[in-house]
Design a protein around this motif. Structure first.
Motif, PDB file in Angstrom:
ATOM      1  N   SER A 181       0.988   3.963  10.144  1.00  0.00           N
ATOM      2  CA  SER A 181       2.314   3.393   9.913  1.00  0.00           C
ATOM      3  C   SER A 181       3.382   4.355  10.431  1.00  0.00           C
ATOM      4  CB  SER A 181       2.504   3.139   8.419  1.00  0.00           C
ATOM      5  OG  SER A 181       2.469   4.369   7.708  1.00  0.00           O
ATOM      6  N   MET A 184       3.546   7.550   8.338  1.00  0.00           N
ATOM      7  CA  MET A 184       2.469   8.515   8.555  1.00  0.00           C
ATOM      8  C   MET A 184       2.601   9.190   9.922  1.00  0.00           C
ATOM      9  SD  MET A 184       0.624   8.689   5.831  1.00  0.00           S
ATOM     10  CE  MET A 184       2.216   8.598   4.978  1.00  0.00           C
ATOM     11  N   ASP A 253      10.967   4.161   2.149  1.00  0.00           N
ATOM     12  CA  ASP A 253       9.595   3.809   2.534  1.00  0.00           C
ATOM     13  C   ASP A 253       8.780   5.063   2.852  1.00  0.00           C
ATOM     14  OD1 ASP A 253      10.185   1.130   2.251  1.00  0.00           O
ATOM     15  OD2 ASP A 253      10.781   0.894   4.357  1.00  0.00           O
ATOM     16  N   ARG A 256       7.891   6.764  -0.434  1.00  0.00           N
ATOM     17  CA  ARG A 256       6.868   6.030  -1.178  1.00  0.00           C
ATOM     18  C   ARG A 256       5.473   6.252  -0.582  1.00  0.00           C
ATOM     19  NH1 ARG A 256       9.122   1.530  -1.007  1.00  0.00           N
ATOM     20  NH2 ARG A 256       8.096   0.696   0.845  1.00  0.00           N
ATOM     21  N   GLU A 257       5.338   6.182   0.736  1.00  0.00           N
ATOM     22  CA  GLU A 257       4.022   6.345   1.367  1.00  0.00           C
ATOM     23  C   GLU A 257       3.514   7.781   1.246  1.00  0.00           C
ATOM     24  OE1 GLU A 257       3.088   4.621   5.110  1.00  0.00           O
ATOM     25  OE2 GLU A 257       4.720   3.158   4.997  1.00  0.00           O
TER      26      GLU A 257
END
Length: 313
Positions: A181, A184, A253, A256-257
């Motif tokens: 993603s 990442m 986001d 969170r990841e």
């Protein structure tokens, strides 16, 4: 015959011709050989013939029993070797059938690609990145490398095992990086920016990269289109063009990841805490270094997460 031989050998040399002497020697030799061949010894109630040239142990019952046991052991080892060979052949056959479901053309192309990685030597990194950019890295390439690694392990080829294991991990990492993603991918880039020495300079570069990547979180930045300078209140107010894929990465986001990744890694660390190597053998030392490297990476990810949480533009 013995008496005749004695008479002939004891005759006066004056009346012995060369032919008689030769015949006497021949007869004496044949008699001694025949006597040795058919000499008998008493063994219980049976007479056993002593064969010429055989060692004395040949007539020992205990020695014979030991030899029979050795023969049985050799035959057992031979059967085990044959069974092991059959098992290896079956395993090789199984390895060869793993790729039957793939088209032959794709198999040939993937094998050529793996062979080019192996021949690339020091340029393997560039070759892998080039193949990744062309979209040539996939599951089939990984399976071919794994098959070769499996064969090397079964044949106990240590050098090939190390090389193929590193190649497999590198190709797998590149595939995962391409499939990762945006959060990442950014995390991977931030970790790669660390030179291993200057933590403060690295954190400063990370803060700058995050500020450039994440959109500003204020009402005006949400309402205004890209390209409009909020500070100077200048720019074109054109509506954004709708695109099928929006690659904009929000800070929330990313946080969170990364936080979910850290939670998962910490659970794995707690599960493997008791399996750390305590000895001084090579495997224990390698495991210890691996754990230290993992802990260092976890601390770096925690620093990146804290930086993202407190980021200010």
């Amino acid at each position: 015959m013995a008496a005749t031989s004695l008479v002939l050998t004891c005759a006066s040399p004056l009346f012995s011709s060369p032919r008689v002497i030769s015949a006497t020697k021949k007869l004496t030799t044949e008699l001694s050989i025949s006597t040795a061949k058919f000499r008998r010894r008493c063994s219980g109630n049976n007479d056993e013939v002593l064969l010429e040239g055989m060692p004395p142990e040949y007539y020992d019952d205990e020695w014979q029993a030991r030899q029979r046991e050795k023969t049985k052991e050799l035959r057992r080892m031979q059967r085990e070797e044959e069974e092991e060979e059959e098992r290896k052949i079956e395993e090789y056959r199984e390895i060869g059938t793993r790729l039957k479901e793939f088209p032959e053309q794709d198999l040939r192309k993937a094998r050529k690609l793996v062979s080019s990685f192996i021949r690339a030597a020091e340029e393997v990194e560039e070759r892998i990145e080039e193949a990744a950019e062309k979209g040539e890295l996939d599951e089939l390439v990984l399976m071919i490398i794994w098959n070769r690694l499996d064969l090397a392990r079964r044949d106990d080829e240590k050098d090939a095992i190390r090389s193929l294991d590193l190649l497999y991990r590198r190709v797998e990492t590149e595939i995962l990086k391409r499939q990762a993603s945006p959060a990442m991918k950014l995390l991977n880039d931030l970790l790669n920016m660390h030179d291993g020495f200057e933590d403060d300079a690295w954190l400063k570069d990370c803060r700058k990269r995050m500020a450039e990547t994440f959109p500003r979180e204020d009402p005006f930045s949400i309402l205004m289109p890209p390209g409009f300078d909020i500070d100077m209140h200048q720019g074109q107010l054109r509506p954004p063009i709708e695109t099928e894929t929006d690659n904009t990465l929000l800070r929330v986001d990313f946080v969170r990841e990364v936080d979910a990744l850290l939670q998962e890694v910490r659970i794995e660390e707690d599960a493997t805490t008791g399996s750390k190597g305590e000895g001084l053998d090579p495997e224990a030392i390698a495991l210890k270094f691996k754990q230290q490297e993992k802990q260092r990476t976890i601390r770096q990810v925690e620093a990146i997460l804290d930086l993202a949480l407190n980021l200010k533009w």
